[in-house]
Design an enzyme around this catalytic site. Structure first.
Site, PDB file in Angstrom:
ATOM      1  N   ASP A  35      52.698  40.988  29.041  1.00 19.73           N
ATOM      2  CA  ASP A  35      53.053  41.224  30.572  1.00 19.73           C
ATOM      3  C   ASP A  35      52.694  40.217  30.992  1.00 19.73           C
ATOM      4  OD1 ASP A  35      52.354  44.358  30.225  1.00 19.73           O
ATOM      5  OD2 ASP A  35      50.421  44.319  31.012  1.00 19.73           O
ATOM      6  N   LYS A  39      43.971  49.252  27.776  1.00 14.83           N
ATOM      7  CA  LYS A  39      44.713  48.135  27.529  1.00 14.83           C
ATOM      8  C   LYS A  39      43.440  46.754  26.873  1.00 14.83           C
ATOM      9  CE  LYS A  39      48.908  47.190  30.491  1.00 14.83           C
ATOM     10  NZ  LYS A  39      49.558  46.980  31.224  1.00 14.83           N
TER      11      LYS A  39
END
Length: 292
Positions: free
Chosen positions: A120, A84
């Site tokens: 997220d 990420k």
């Protein structure tokens, strides 16, 4: 669908392996990911011709993988652990949320530019919005990428006045707090003094995930209160040992399946402009998980 590649894969073979997928999941490992089921179910429900495949890659293949998201054959991707942050140098830009978190989990095109976003934060907050929570003290277990997204959500979305980040690696917790300028770092030996004061307790670690379902990040000696909400980001099993203990003691519980769907729905809308048919997706997920 799962595609695996290795160091000996030529660039041509690596590229051609993508040809039957419009969207990808990049990470390692990805074999147990539910993302292909989620997105392919959504595409099927809406009658879209797109496909989604999980691509397990090595760190040395990150740059090549991002290059092949070209907007013509591969239109977007999700990024999961451990890449990420590794994808950041290969993007043309990132959204303010992704910049704040310091991590990208969604890649898309905007005005011809390859962009990164982090869903997220939105995914974490979506299930909480229906509960109307206004937690004063949020305790976050973990200090990795998921925990950092929760830290941002706790400060900016929940407006928590106190945020405690608890990790077995105190240096990692301190680094997360320092990087984001959010909260205070603690180690797990401090849980007995932090938990009683917490309004919302979030497990952002993999502890309790299948197949190690008999484990919990919080010792059995620590009890919960009916006024507390326990949110476990683990989604397999749907009710972890942590959530079972909290429920028995009267606390409100929330599992990770809701966040999983919400963050995926946010990515889906970025890519397609359409709302994900979450009812159909949730039905497919529950059927899949119950068969395991």
């Amino acid at each position: 669908m799962l595609i695996k590649s290795n160091e000996s894969t030529t660039l041509f073979q690596f590229y051609m392996s993508y040809n039957d997928a419009s969207y990808l999941l990049l990470g390692s490992p990805v074999e147990q990911s539910l993302s292909p089921l989620i997105h392919n179910t959504a595409f099927r429900c809406l009658g879209l011709p797109s496909r989604y495949a999980a691509q397990e890659i090595a760190k040395s293949q990150v740059a090549t993988s991002i290059k092949h998201i070209d907007g013509e054959h591969i239109f977007g991707a999700n990024v999961t652990i451990p890449y990420k942050q590794a994808v950041l140098p290969y993007l043309d830009g990132i959204s303010p949320v992704a910049k704040r978190v310091g991590a990208v989990n969604t890649i898309y095109f905007a005005n011809g530019r390859k962009m990164g976003h982090n869903t997220d934060v939105e995914g974490f907050l979506k299930p909480l919005s229906a509960l109307g929570l206004q937690p004063k003290h949020v305790v976050i277990l973990g200090s990795g990428g998921a925990a950092r997204a929760v830290m941002v959500a706790a400060e900016e979305g929940l407006k928590a006045s106190r945020i405690s980040v608890v990790s077995r690696n105190l240096l990692s917790a301190r680094a997360a707090c320092h990087d984001l300028q959010i909260g205070e770092a603690w180690d797990f030996s401090s849980l007995d003094q932090l938990i009683p004061d917490a309004s919302l307790i979030v497990n952002a670690t993999p502890v309790g995930m299948w197949p190690k379902i008999d484990t919990s990040p919080i010792p059995d000696s620590i009890t919960f209160l009916p006024s507390q909400t326990i949110y476990d980001l683990v989604y397999n099993p749907e009710e972890t040992r942590l959530l079972q203990a909290a429920r028995v003691q009267g606390a409100r519980t929330l599992g990770g399946l809701s966040m999983l769907i919400a963050q995926a729905a946010a990515s889906f809308k970025i890519w397609t402009g359409l709302e994900m048919p979450v009812d159909g997706v949730e039905m497919a997920l529950r059927a899949h998980l119950s068969s395991k």
